[in-house]
Design a protein around this motif. Structure first.
Motif, PDB file in Angstrom:
ATOM      1  N   PRO A 129       0.818  -1.216   0.000  1.00  0.00           N
ATOM      2  CA  PRO A 129       0.000   0.000   0.000  1.00  0.00           C
ATOM      3  C   PRO A 129       0.854   1.268   0.000  1.00  0.00           C
ATOM      4  CG  PRO A 129      -0.722  -1.557   1.702  1.00  0.00           C
ATOM      5  CD  PRO A 129       0.577  -2.064   1.186  1.00  0.00           C
ATOM      6  N   ALA A 130       0.321   2.326  -0.615  1.00  0.00           N
ATOM      7  CA  ALA A 130       1.002   3.623  -0.594  1.00  0.00           C
ATOM      8  C   ALA A 130       1.007   4.184   0.818  1.00  0.00           C
ATOM      9  CB  ALA A 130       0.299   4.590  -1.548  1.00  0.00           C
ATOM     10  N   ALA A 131       2.003   4.970   1.130  1.00  0.00           N
ATOM     11  CA  ALA A 131       2.090   5.592   2.455  1.00  0.00           C
ATOM     12  C   ALA A 131       1.062   6.707   2.569  1.00  0.00           C
ATOM     13  CB  ALA A 131       3.490   6.145   2.677  1.00  0.00           C
ATOM     14  N   PRO A 132       0.318   6.790   3.673  1.00  0.00           N
ATOM     15  CA  PRO A 132      -0.626   7.893   3.852  1.00  0.00           C
ATOM     16  C   PRO A 132       0.098   9.163   4.280  1.00  0.00           C
ATOM     17  CG  PRO A 132      -0.684   6.430   5.762  1.00  0.00           C
ATOM     18  CD  PRO A 132       0.259   5.803   4.774  1.00  0.00           C
ATOM     19  N   ALA A 133      -0.447  10.304   3.916  1.00  0.00           N
ATOM     20  CA  ALA A 133       0.176  11.580   4.270  1.00  0.00           C
ATOM     21  C   ALA A 133       0.306  11.756   5.772  1.00  0.00           C
ATOM     22  CB  ALA A 133      -0.631  12.731   3.670  1.00  0.00           C
ATOM     23  N   ARG A 134      -0.603  11.159   6.531  1.00  0.00           N
ATOM     24  CA  ARG A 134      -0.544  11.319   7.989  1.00  0.00           C
ATOM     25  C   ARG A 134       0.661  10.613   8.603  1.00  0.00           C
ATOM     26  NH1 ARG A 134      -4.552   7.572   6.972  1.00  0.00           N
ATOM     27  NH2 ARG A 134      -4.216   5.501   7.869  1.00  0.00           N
ATOM     28  N   ILE A 150      11.013  11.650  -4.610  1.00  0.00           N
ATOM     29  CA  ILE A 150      11.204  10.417  -3.831  1.00  0.00           C
ATOM     30  C   ILE A 150      10.007  10.152  -2.937  1.00  0.00           C
ATOM     31  CG2 ILE A 150      12.571   9.391  -1.963  1.00  0.00           C
ATOM     32  CD1 ILE A 150      15.017  10.908  -3.237  1.00  0.00           C
ATOM     33  N   LEU A 151       9.570  11.149  -2.212  1.00  0.00           N
ATOM     34  CA  LEU A 151       8.458  10.945  -1.274  1.00  0.00           C
ATOM     35  C   LEU A 151       7.130  10.796  -2.012  1.00  0.00           C
ATOM     36  CD1 LEU A 151       9.738  13.420   1.438  1.00  0.00           C
ATOM     37  CD2 LEU A 151       9.569  10.944   1.651  1.00  0.00           C
ATOM     38  N   TRP A 152       6.946  11.533  -3.102  1.00  0.00           N
ATOM     39  CA  TRP A 152       5.724  11.395  -3.903  1.00  0.00           C
ATOM     40  C   TRP A 152       5.606   9.993  -4.484  1.00  0.00           C
ATOM     41  CZ3 TRP A 152       5.632  10.344  -9.190  1.00  0.00           C
ATOM     42  CH2 TRP A 152       4.382  10.458  -9.824  1.00  0.00           C
ATOM     43  N   SER A 153       6.723   9.372  -4.850  1.00  0.00           N
ATOM     44  CA  SER A 153       6.685   8.020  -5.420  1.00  0.00           C
ATOM     45  C   SER A 153       6.090   7.015  -4.444  1.00  0.00           C
ATOM     46  CB  SER A 153       8.101   7.566  -5.808  1.00  0.00           C
ATOM     47  OG  SER A 153       8.587   8.324  -6.894  1.00  0.00           O
ATOM     48  N   ARG A 154       6.109   7.342  -3.159  1.00  0.00           N
ATOM     49  CA  ARG A 154       5.604   6.429  -2.135  1.00  0.00           C
ATOM     50  C   ARG A 154       4.338   6.937  -1.462  1.00  0.00           C
ATOM     51  NH1 ARG A 154      10.754   6.465  -3.260  1.00  0.00           N
ATOM     52  NH2 ARG A 154      12.008   4.589  -2.955  1.00  0.00           N
ATOM     53  N   THR A 189      11.112 -14.129   8.078  1.00  0.00           N
ATOM     54  CA  THR A 189       9.804 -13.503   8.277  1.00  0.00           C
ATOM     55  C   THR A 189       9.576 -12.405   7.242  1.00  0.00           C
ATOM     56  OG1 THR A 189       9.872 -13.975  10.645  1.00  0.00           O
ATOM     57  CG2 THR A 189       8.348 -12.255   9.916  1.00  0.00           C
ATOM     58  N   ARG A 190      10.597 -11.635   6.986  1.00  0.00           N
ATOM     59  CA  ARG A 190      10.473 -10.553   5.996  1.00  0.00           C
ATOM     60  C   ARG A 190      10.222 -11.109   4.597  1.00  0.00           C
ATOM     61  NH1 ARG A 190      14.298  -5.395   7.415  1.00  0.00           N
ATOM     62  NH2 ARG A 190      14.562  -5.773   9.638  1.00  0.00           N
ATOM     63  N   LEU A 191      10.941 -12.148   4.248  1.00  0.00           N
ATOM     64  CA  LEU A 191      10.740 -12.734   2.930  1.00  0.00           C
ATOM     65  C   LEU A 191       9.325 -13.263   2.756  1.00  0.00           C
ATOM     66  CD1 LEU A 191      14.139 -14.609   2.525  1.00  0.00           C
ATOM     67  CD2 LEU A 191      13.279 -12.796   1.019  1.00  0.00           C
ATOM     68  N   ALA A 192       8.777 -13.841   3.830  1.00  0.00           N
ATOM     69  CA  ALA A 192       7.416 -14.362   3.758  1.00  0.00           C
ATOM     70  C   ALA A 192       6.388 -13.239   3.675  1.00  0.00           C
ATOM     71  CB  ALA A 192       7.136 -15.248   4.968  1.00  0.00           C
ATOM     72  N   ALA A 193       6.699 -12.093   4.290  1.00  0.00           N
ATOM     73  CA  ALA A 193       5.729 -10.999   4.365  1.00  0.00           C
ATOM     74  C   ALA A 193       5.776 -10.066   3.160  1.00  0.00           C
ATOM     75  CB  ALA A 193       5.963 -10.182   5.636  1.00  0.00           C
ATOM     76  N   ALA A 194       6.921  -9.969   2.488  1.00  0.00           N
ATOM     77  CA  ALA A 194       7.076  -8.994   1.401  1.00  0.00           C
ATOM     78  C   ALA A 194       6.130  -9.302   0.248  1.00  0.00           C
ATOM     79  CB  ALA A 194       8.521  -8.980   0.909  1.00  0.00           C
ATOM     80  N   PRO A 195       5.255  -8.360  -0.107  1.00  0.00           N
ATOM     81  CA  PRO A 195       4.317  -8.621  -1.208  1.00  0.00           C
ATOM     82  C   PRO A 195       4.989  -8.446  -2.562  1.00  0.00           C
ATOM     83  CG  PRO A 195       4.004  -6.399  -0.389  1.00  0.00           C
ATOM     84  CD  PRO A 195       5.067  -7.022   0.485  1.00  0.00           C
ATOM     85  N   ALA A 196       4.427  -9.072  -3.551  1.00  0.00           N
ATOM     86  CA  ALA A 196       4.882  -8.823  -4.923  1.00  0.00           C
ATOM     87  C   ALA A 196       4.454  -7.415  -5.319  1.00  0.00           C
ATOM     88  CB  ALA A 196       4.286  -9.846  -5.872  1.00  0.00           C
TER      89      ALA A 196
END
Length: 387
Positions: A23-28, A55-59, A267-274
């Motif tokens: 998911p994209a980062a929320p502005a808050r 950079i920040l807009w990309s996320r 754990t990170r490898l299992a959690a990282a989404p495509a």
């Protein structure tokens, strides 16, 4: 036996760590985004948009350029020098006093800096004036006589203010346009962070652990280069007692590289989404592409920033944006914001070898250019030349 991480998994993990999957980062939660990235490089070049904004807009698609000033005013970030001028999460401050010492020592040993710096009494006078009058920019100080017109040599007061900033005696109070406004560090950084003193060994450990946490998988050289605030021997010493997990990472060319990973790597490898199939235009200073050797090893993408390369020697162009689609880099393009005409223009597009530039891919590029045009202060984008 070292854990083996296949190339596709390494790319998926790296993009997720960089906020380019999921998911994209929320502005808050912009402070959380800076914390996640660890640093956001600042740069004055605005051919399309300034590096930190892009950079920040990309996320965070709702990012607006004035938001960085808000983060600084609320003291949720501070500004200093890593590999370059960068915005850093305020929680990093207790680990940063060693960087002030390192930068001061490096500048005092530099003949280039010594040709610019004013005498100690004038340095003290710069600081004293800010102490008495409050936040000031370099424009508030008169030039002190003629200076040799050598390349990159600045007036003494500008060099002096920059030296005091690198050494931690001054901090960035705010920015006016792209000009720093300086104030005494004790009046900028909240007391709770300045009082959280750590010895040098604890700072090294915190910086190395923080770098590996954000890289997830890294070589010792990549850990050292992340903040550029530790020496190779310090990184090696930390690794010997860190509990980092030994791994081998498959490169885009099929070769394996020995590295280390965060303790929770599985754990990170299992959690990282495509990552989604969205096509993205990244900034040349984006943290996902900043380490060119790592980029080439993981993605097989040979990218160079040619801003400082003479025009006749450039392979691509002055301001060339990497094109990321899902988990691979499919090309690059040269873009420029023509704000007078209100258009983002594209002068050249170079697909990567073996990439078929289909009508669907072209449509995704046009959509991304339209989004980027808004960030660049343009009403729209001219069609990209078809590949």
């Amino acid at each position: 036996m070292a854990l083996r991480i296949r190339n596709r998994d390494a790319r998926r993990l790296w993009l997720w760590q960089n906020g380019l999957a999921g998911p994209a980062a929320p502005a808050r939660d912009l402070p959380g985004l800076v914390e996640r990235l660890g640093l956001v490089q600042l740069d004055s070049i605005s051919v399309v948009a300034r590096a930190h904004d892009h950079i920040l807009w990309s996320r965070c698609p709702s990012w607006q350029p004035d938001m960085l000033g808000g983060l600084m005013a609320r003291r949720q970030v501070f500004e200093h020098f890593t590999h370059d001028a960068s915005v850093l999460p305020i929680a990093l401050w207790p680990l940063w006093t060693r960087q002030f010492r390192r930068r001061r020592a490096r500048m005092e040993r530099s003949a280039w800096w010594q040709r610019q710096l004013p005498p100690p009494a004038e340095l003290a006078a710069l600081r004293d004036r800010i102490a008495a009058e409050g936040p000031l920019s370099s424009g508030d100080f008169e030039r002190r006589g003629a200076r040799p017109q050598e390349m990159w040599i600045r007036p003494a007061h500008k060099a002096g203010l920059d030296f005091l900033w690198h050494a931690g005696e001054l901090a960035t109070h705010a920015r006016e346009g792209f000009r720093k406004v300086y104030d005494l560090t004790e009046r900028v950084i909240p007391e709770r962070w300045r009082q959280a003193e750590l010895d040098d060994g604890a700072q090294v450990a915190g910086l190395c652990a923080g770098a590996l946490d954000r890289l997830a998988v890294a070589t010792p050289a990549e850990i050292r280069a992340f903040w550029d605030a530790c020496d190779p021997a310090e990184v090696a010493g930390w690794l010997s007692r860190s509990g980092a997990v030994p791994v081998e990472v498959e490169g885009a060319d099929g070769r394996w590289t020995r590295a280390v990973a965060a303790p929770d790597i599985e754990t990170r490898l299992a959690a990282a989404p495509a990552p989604s199939g969205r096509l993205r235009l990244l900034n040349p200073f984006d943290p996902a592409v900043r380490d060119r050797a790592r980029l080439a090893r993981l993605f097989g993408f040979d990218y160079r920033n040619e801003i400082f390369v003479p025009a006749a020697k450039r392979r691509w162009g002055y301001y060339v944006l990497p094109i990321l689609e899902a988990d691979r880099f499919v090309g690059r393009l040269e873009a420029k914001a023509d704000r007078r005409a209100g258009r983002l223009t594209v002068s050249a597009l170079w697909p990567e070898p073996g990439i078929r530039w289909s009508p669907a891919r072209q449509a995704r590029l046009e959509a991304e250019l339209g989004r980027l045009a808004g960030l660049a202060g343009c009403q729209g984008a001219a069609s990209a030349p078809p590949a």
